[in-house]
Design an enzyme around this catalytic site. Structure first.
Site, PDB file in Angstrom:
ATOM      1  N   GLU A 113      96.587  40.834 -60.338  1.00  0.00           N
ATOM      2  CA  GLU A 113      96.941  41.469 -61.388  1.00  0.00           C
ATOM      3  C   GLU A 113      96.216  42.645 -61.709  1.00  0.00           C
ATOM      4  OE1 GLU A 113      97.175  38.752 -64.842  1.00  0.00           O
ATOM      5  OE2 GLU A 113      97.302  37.192 -63.447  1.00  0.00           O
ATOM      6  N   LYS A 115      93.571  44.737 -63.955  1.00  0.00           N
ATOM      7  CA  LYS A 115      92.466  44.430 -65.035  1.00  0.00           C
ATOM      8  C   LYS A 115      92.860  45.347 -66.252  1.00  0.00           C
ATOM      9  CE  LYS A 115      87.822  42.886 -65.691  1.00  0.00           C
ATOM     10  NZ  LYS A 115      87.911  43.373 -67.181  1.00  0.00           N
ATOM     11  N   ASP A 117      92.243  47.290 -69.482  1.00  0.00           N
ATOM     12  CA  ASP A 117      90.962  47.728 -70.261  1.00  0.00           C
ATOM     13  C   ASP A 117      91.352  47.722 -71.740  1.00  0.00           C
ATOM     14  OD1 ASP A 117      88.472  48.025 -70.312  1.00  0.00           O
ATOM     15  OD2 ASP A 117      88.437  50.191 -69.592  1.00  0.00           O
ATOM     16  N   GLU A 178      96.118  40.760 -73.056  1.00  0.00           N
ATOM     17  CA  GLU A 178      95.135  41.865 -73.393  1.00  0.00           C
ATOM     18  C   GLU A 178      95.892  42.924 -74.474  1.00  0.00           C
ATOM     19  OE1 GLU A 178      92.174  41.426 -72.023  1.00  0.00           O
ATOM     20  OE2 GLU A 178      91.150  43.378 -71.885  1.00  0.00           O
ATOM     21  N   TYR A 230      99.009  37.119 -69.951  1.00  0.00           N
ATOM     22  CA  TYR A 230      98.879  36.752 -68.823  1.00  0.00           C
ATOM     23  C   TYR A 230      98.183  34.996 -68.638  1.00  0.00           C
ATOM     24  CZ  TYR A 230      94.020  38.777 -70.152  1.00  0.00           C
ATOM     25  OH  TYR A 230      93.109  38.843 -70.752  1.00  0.00           O
ATOM     26  N   LYS A 318      86.284  45.515 -59.744  1.00  0.00           N
ATOM     27  CA  LYS A 318      86.238  46.524 -60.329  1.00  0.00           C
ATOM     28  C   LYS A 318      86.225  47.730 -59.552  1.00  0.00           C
ATOM     29  CE  LYS A 318      84.049  45.471 -64.637  1.00  0.00           C
ATOM     30  NZ  LYS A 318      84.097  46.173 -65.944  1.00  0.00           N
ATOM     31  N   CYS A 410      92.287  83.701 -80.644  1.00  0.00           N
ATOM     32  CA  CYS A 410      93.042  82.585 -79.774  1.00  0.00           C
ATOM     33  C   CYS A 410      93.337  82.924 -78.637  1.00  0.00           C
ATOM     34  CB  CYS A 410      94.163  81.838 -80.697  1.00  0.00           C
ATOM     35  SG  CYS A 410      95.184  80.741 -79.597  1.00  0.00           S
ATOM     36  N   CYS A 413      97.602  82.951 -78.821  1.00  0.00           N
ATOM     37  CA  CYS A 413      98.584  83.501 -79.656  1.00  0.00           C
ATOM     38  C   CYS A 413      97.692  84.847 -80.231  1.00  0.00           C
ATOM     39  CB  CYS A 413      98.909  82.841 -80.964  1.00  0.00           C
ATOM     40  SG  CYS A 413      97.570  82.441 -81.889  1.00  0.00           S
ATOM     41  N   CYS A 428      92.209  77.738 -84.102  1.00  0.00           N
ATOM     42  CA  CYS A 428      92.781  78.746 -84.284  1.00  0.00           C
ATOM     43  C   CYS A 428      93.627  78.606 -85.476  1.00  0.00           C
ATOM     44  CB  CYS A 428      93.909  78.833 -82.984  1.00  0.00           C
ATOM     45  SG  CYS A 428      95.412  79.891 -83.196  1.00  0.00           S
ATOM     46  N   CYS A 433     101.010  79.242 -83.515  1.00  0.00           N
ATOM     47  CA  CYS A 433     100.686  79.397 -82.310  1.00  0.00           C
ATOM     48  C   CYS A 433     101.362  78.104 -81.480  1.00  0.00           C
ATOM     49  CB  CYS A 433      99.086  79.000 -82.374  1.00  0.00           C
ATOM     50  SG  CYS A 433      98.422  78.638 -80.671  1.00  0.00           S
TER      51      CYS A 433
HETATM   52  S1  IVH Z   1      92.185  36.657 -67.094  1.00  0.00           S
HETATM   53  C1  IVH Z   1      89.536  33.054 -67.758  1.00  0.00           C
HETATM   54  N1  IVH Z   1      93.779  38.764 -66.559  1.00  0.00           N
HETATM   55  O1  IVH Z   1      88.974  40.788 -68.513  1.00  0.00           O
HETATM   56  C2  IVH Z   1      89.917  34.048 -67.571  1.00  0.00           C
HETATM   57  N2  IVH Z   1      91.635  38.800 -67.737  1.00  0.00           N
HETATM   58  O2  IVH Z   1      86.244  40.237 -67.908  1.00  0.00           O
HETATM   59  C3  IVH Z   1      90.764  34.927 -68.466  1.00  0.00           C
HETATM   60  N3  IVH Z   1      91.278  41.218 -68.654  1.00  0.00           N
HETATM   61  O3  IVH Z   1      87.987  38.624 -71.160  1.00  0.00           O
HETATM   62  C4  IVH Z   1      90.872  36.223 -68.389  1.00  0.00           C
HETATM   63  N4  IVH Z   1      93.080  42.009 -67.463  1.00  0.00           N
HETATM   64  O4  IVH Z   1      89.874  40.559 -71.668  1.00  0.00           O
HETATM   65  C5  IVH Z   1      92.764  38.106 -67.142  1.00  0.00           C
HETATM   66  N5  IVH Z   1      94.972  40.435 -66.003  1.00  0.00           N
HETATM   67  C6  IVH Z   1      94.086  40.059 -66.564  1.00  0.00           C
HETATM   68  C7  IVH Z   1      93.057  40.631 -67.212  1.00  0.00           C
HETATM   69  C8  IVH Z   1      92.016  40.202 -67.988  1.00  0.00           C
HETATM   70  C9  IVH Z   1      92.137  42.261 -68.316  1.00  0.00           C
HETATM   71  C10 IVH Z   1      90.162  40.985 -69.360  1.00  0.00           C
HETATM   72  C11 IVH Z   1      90.033  39.899 -70.248  1.00  0.00           C
HETATM   73  C12 IVH Z   1      88.866  38.981 -69.870  1.00  0.00           C
HETATM   74  C13 IVH Z   1      88.013  40.245 -69.333  1.00  0.00           C
HETATM   75  C14 IVH Z   1      87.110  39.532 -68.391  1.00  0.00           C
END
Ligand code: IVH
Length: 669
Positions: A113, A115, A117, A178, A230, A318, A410, A413, A428, A433
Site C-alpha cells: 500500500e 504510505k 503522509d 490516515e 486500512y 521509505k 509587478c 501587470c 502586487c 492582476c
Molecule cells: S498500517 C500497526 N498502512 O504510518 C501498523 N500505516 O509509520 C498500522 N501510515 O502510524 C499502520 N500509510 O500513521 C499503515 N497504508 C498504511 C499507512 C500507514 C501511512 C502511517 C500510520 C502509521 C505510520 C507508521
C-alpha cells in the site's frame, strides 16, 4: 410507526449519503454540486421544522456544535503501533527473509500500500454509527476529536446495516486509517496564511495534524481533509483472514480505501510496486513518502507478533530524500494568487530522483538572504516527500554572482509592488492582476463578503482563463447563456448563479469593502471603515492620517488602504461596481440615539449584577462607545463586576478609571 415526514427525512438522508459516497469516496459524482446542495437544503429545512427528528448521524450534522474547550483523552482498545522504517531494498529483503523464517513458509504473500503522509486516526462505530474519532496520541491514549473527524466527507457517519454482513453485524467495530490534507488544499491554505501574515505549515502532514487539533469544527470543515482507511478491528481482533480482503471489505462498507495497492505473490512483485511508485507518486494529489508492506495472511500476524513499538508483519519502505546539485541561472518573481511575489530560481535542468527539475521556490527575500544565494551560484536541491524541491544550501559560489532584487513593478501587470513594514512578503497591489484575479474573485464571492453562492474554484478558473471575467465587476455583466455554456454548468445552475449575483448587489457597504480585498482589511476593519466613512467615495478620498484616526486602525492598515486607492485600476473597479448597481453607501444611518459615550473606550471585567457582558457591550456601543478586550493607557473606563480578573489590576497599575454597573448606567443616560 414512522410518519410521512420521518420517511421523507430518511429517504433524503439515504440519498445524500449515496451522493456523498460518490463524491468524497469514489471521486465520481453523479449530480452537480448545486443539485447536491439543494438536497442538503431540503433536509436542513425539514430538520429545522422537526428538530426532534435530528440524529447525530444525519448528513446535516457534519459541521455542528460549538468549538471545544479542549479534547478529552481516550484509551485505545488496542494500542496504535507505528511501523518499522527502512530506506534500503536490502533491508526490505531482510524483512521478507525474516517473515519466511519465522513463519516457516517458503513463500509469503504481501499487500503493498502507499504510505500516506498524514496522521493516523481511529474511528469507533457503534450500531453502525460513527461514535468517536480518536487521534493516535502516544499510541496508548489519544484525543477525542470526533466533531472534527465528522467534517471529513470521506468518513461515513453511518454504515448501511446490509453492508455490515461481511463482518457479521458487530455492535461495535473500529476502523483505522490516515487523515491527510490534499496538496491543493495545502497550497491554498498556505497562500491564505501568507496573505494574513500567519506562519506557513512546513508540509501537508503538519497542516493536517494542526487542523485536526483545531478546537472549532467549522475551521476544520473549511480545510477539506481527507481520509484513507486500512485497518479493521472487531472486539479488538482482526476479523478477516486476509488483509487484502479487509481492504475490500472496508471499500464495500463505504470507506475510502486507497486504490493504489497490490496483492503481491512474491518479493519481486513487491519490488516492482515499490519501484513503480517511486516516480508515479509525484503525480498524486496527496503526499506519500513510501510503501507499507504487510503480510497478507492475518493469521500470521499473531504468530509473528510485535516488537516493543511495531508489528513484525509489516514494514514501511521509505523513498530516499532526493538530492542533486545544479546552477541557478536566474531568479525571478512569480505572482501568486494572493498577489504575493515569490522569488523562484530558474535552474539548469537536473534530475532529482526521477523528476526533471528546472525551478525551485525560494519562498521570500529572507530565505535568499539566509542562503546567501546569488544568481550563478551552484546549489544543493532536495526533494523529500514534498513535490516542490527546496534549495538546501549554496555549494559553490559564482565569482561573478549577481544579487537578486525584488522588482518595483509587478512582472505580470506592471502594477506597483508593495511591502508593508514588518512583513516578509512583497505584493502586487493591482486587484485586476490576472495572477491575483482568481483568488480575489473567490474572496469577493465568499460567504462573508458578497455571499455569491455557487461561484467556486472550477468556475472562476474557467471565467478567468477564457477571458470572460477581468475583474470582480465583470461578474455583474455575466449572462445566463454565457454561464450555461461553461463546463459542469447546467441551465439551472446558471440561472441560480445569476440570481445569486443579482442578490449580492444589496449587501451592506461593510461587506463590499471587505469583498474588494484591500490589504489588511478584514471583516471587522471593513465594518469600522463603513461606519466611519459611510460611503466608498469618502473612504477612497481619506488620507493616511484620516484613516489612522479611525479607532483600531494602525499605520500598516492605513498605508495598505491608501495604496489600494492610489492604484488607478482599483479606482476603476470601484466605479464599475457602482455602475453595475452594487451598494456603495451605508444604508441610511440606522436611527441612532444620542451618543453620550462617543469616542470613549471601555473594558469589561467580572460579572455585572444586572446585565450580561453582551448586553453591556451593546448598550455602550449604541451610545457611541467602544468595548475592547484589554486595558491600555487609551482605555477610558474599566467596568468592574463580581470576581474581576487581572484587568482590574492592570487598570489600577495604569491609573485607568474603574466604575461599577450603576456608574455605567449613569454615564449612559
Ligand atoms: S498500517 C500497526 N498502512 O504510518 C501498523 N500505516 O509509520 C498500522 N501510515 O502510524 C499502520 N500509510 O500513521 C499503515 N497504508 C498504511 C499507512 C500507514 C501511512 C502511517 C500510520 C502509521 C505510520 C507508521
Amino acid at each position: 410507526m414512522a410518519t410521512s415526514v420521518e420517511k421523507e427525512i430518511e429517504k433524503l438522508r439515504a440519498e445524500i449519503r449515496y451522493h456523498e459516497h460518490r463524491y468524497y469516496v469514489l471521486d465520481d459524482p453523479e449530480i452537480s454540486d448545486y443539485e447536491f446542495d439543494q438536497l442538503m437544503r431540503k433536509l436542513q429545512d425539514l430538520e429545522r421544522e422537526h428538530p426532534e427528528l435530528v440524529t447525530p448521524d444525519s448528513p446535516t450534522q457534519r459541521v455542528g456544535g460549538k468549538p471545544a474547550e479542549q479534547f478529552s483523552k481516550v484509551r485505545h482498545q488496542v494500542p496504535m503501533m507505528s511501523l518499522d522504517n527502512t530506506y534500503s531494498v536490502e533491508e526490505l529483503r531482510d524483512f521478507d527473509r525474516r517473515v519466511r523464517e519465522l513463519s516457516g513458509r517458503s513463500r509469503v504473500e504481501y499487500v503493498a500500500e502507499l504510505k500516506l503522509d498524514g496522521l493516523s486516526m481511529s474511528l469507533i462505530y457503534e450500531k453502525g454509527v460513527l461514535a468517536r474519532g480518536v487521534t493516535r496520541g502516544n499510541g496508548v491514549e489519544g484525543e477525542d476529536v470526533t466533531a472534527n473527524v465528522k467534517t471529513i466527507g470521506s468518513v461515513p457517519l453511518r454504515i448501511d446495516g446490509r453492508k455490515l454482513q461481511v463482518i457479521g453485524h458487530p455492535e461495535r467495530f473500529e476502523v483505522r486509517g490516515e487523515v491527510i490534507m490534499p496538496l491543493k488544499m495545502f497550497e491554498r491554505l498556505n497562500a491564505q496564511r501568507e496573505a494574513a501574515g500567519e506562519p506557513k505549515f512546513a508540509n501537508p502532514r503538519n497542516a493536517a495534524a494542526g487542523t485536526i487539533r483545531q478546537l472549532d469544527p467549522k475551521m476544520v470543515a473549511q480545510r477539506k481533509l481527507d481520509m484513507f482507511h486500512y485497518y479493521l478491528l472487531v472486539g479488538g481482533d482482526v476479523p478477516l483472514k486476509e488483509h487484502w480482503k479487509t481492504l475490500e471489505a472496508l471499500a464495500e462498507m463505504g470507506f475510502k480505501v486507497n486504490p493504489h495497492r497490490r496483492l503481491c505473490a512474491s518479493f519481486d512483485e513487491l519490488l516492482e510496486f515499490v519501484q513503480e511508485w517511486e516516480t508515479k507518486r509525484n503525480e498524486l494529489e496527496y503526499e506519500t513518502d513510501g510503501v507499507v508492506v504487510k503480510v497478507n495472511d492475518t493469521r500470521l500476524w499473531e504468530e509473528l507478533g510485535n516488537t516493543a513499538k511495531s508489528p513484525r508483519w509489516a514494514i514501511a519502505y521509505k523513498y530516499p530524500a532526493h538530492q542533486a546539485t545544479t546552477v541557478v541561472k536566474d531568479i525571478r518573481a512569480q505572482v501568486g494568487r494572493t498577489g504575493t511575489l515569490t522569488p523562484v530560481a530558474d535552474l539548469n535542468p537536473v534530475n532529482v530522483g526521477g523528476v526533471t527539475v528546472s525551478h525551485a521556490t525560494l519562498h521570500n527575500m529572507d530565505e535568499i538572504a539566509r542562503l546567501g544565494l546569488r544568481i550563478g551560484d551552484t546549489v544543493l536541491l532536495q526533494r523529500a516527500g514534498e513535490v516542490i524541491p527546496q534549495v538546501v544550501k549554496v555549494v559553490k559560489r559564482a565569482p561573478d554572482g549577481r544579487e537578486f532584487h525584488m522588482p518595483k513593478r509587478c512582472p505580470v501587470c506592471g502594477g506597483d509592488v508593495f511591502r508593508a513594514e514588518g512583513e516578509v512578503a512583497y505584493r502586487c497591489v493591482n486587484a485586476a492582476c490576472p495572477a491575483r484575479l482568481k483568488e480575489s474573485l473567490l474572496h469577493f464571492a465568499a460567504r462573508h463578503a458578497m455571499g455569491i453562492d455557487g461561484l467556486g474554484e472550477a468556475l472562476v478558473d474557467q471565467l478567468v482563463d477564457r477571458g470572460i471575467v477581468k475583474d470582480a465587476a465583470d461578474l455583474y455583466a455575466l449572462t445566463q447563456d454565457q454561464l450555461a455554456a461553461l463546463e459542469r454548468m447546467g441551465k439551472k445552475s446558471a440561472a441560480n448563479l445569476i440570481s445569486e449575483i443579482e442578490k449580492s448587489k444589496k449587501v451592506d457597504l461593510a461587506r463590499v469593502i471587505f469583498a474588494v480585498g484591500i490589504p489588511f482589511v478584514g471583516e471587522r476593519t471593513a465594518q469600522l471603515l463603513a461606519e466611519h466613512f459611510g460611503s466608498f467615495d469618502r473612504l477612497a478620498e481619506a488620507s493616511e492620517e484620516e484613516l489612522e484616526q479611525v479607532h483600531e486602525i494602525g499605520p500598516k492598515t492605513a498605508q495598505g488602504i491608501a495604496e489600494f486607492f492610489a492604484e488607478e485600476r482599483n479606482r476603476k473597479l470601484i466605479e464599475k461596481l457602482r455602475a453595475a448597481g452594487v451598494r456603495m453607501e451605508q444604508e441610511k444611518a440606522a436611527k441612532k440615539g444620542p451618543q453620550p459615550l462617543a469616542g470613549k473606550q471601555f473594558v469589561l471585567t467580572g460579572t455585572l449584577p444586572h446585565h450580561s457582558r453582551e448586553e453591556a457591550s451593546q448598550m455602550i456601543e449604541e451610545a457611541g462607545g467602544r468595548v475592547v478586550g484589554s486595558v491600555s493607557k487609551k482605555t477610558d473606563y474599566v467596568v468592574v463586576g463580581a470576581e474581576p480578573g487581572s484587568k482590574l489590576e492592570k487598570a489600577r497599575a495604569l491609573g485607568v478609571k474603574t466604575i461599577d454597573e450603576d456608574e455605567l448606567l449613569k454615564l449612559l443616560k
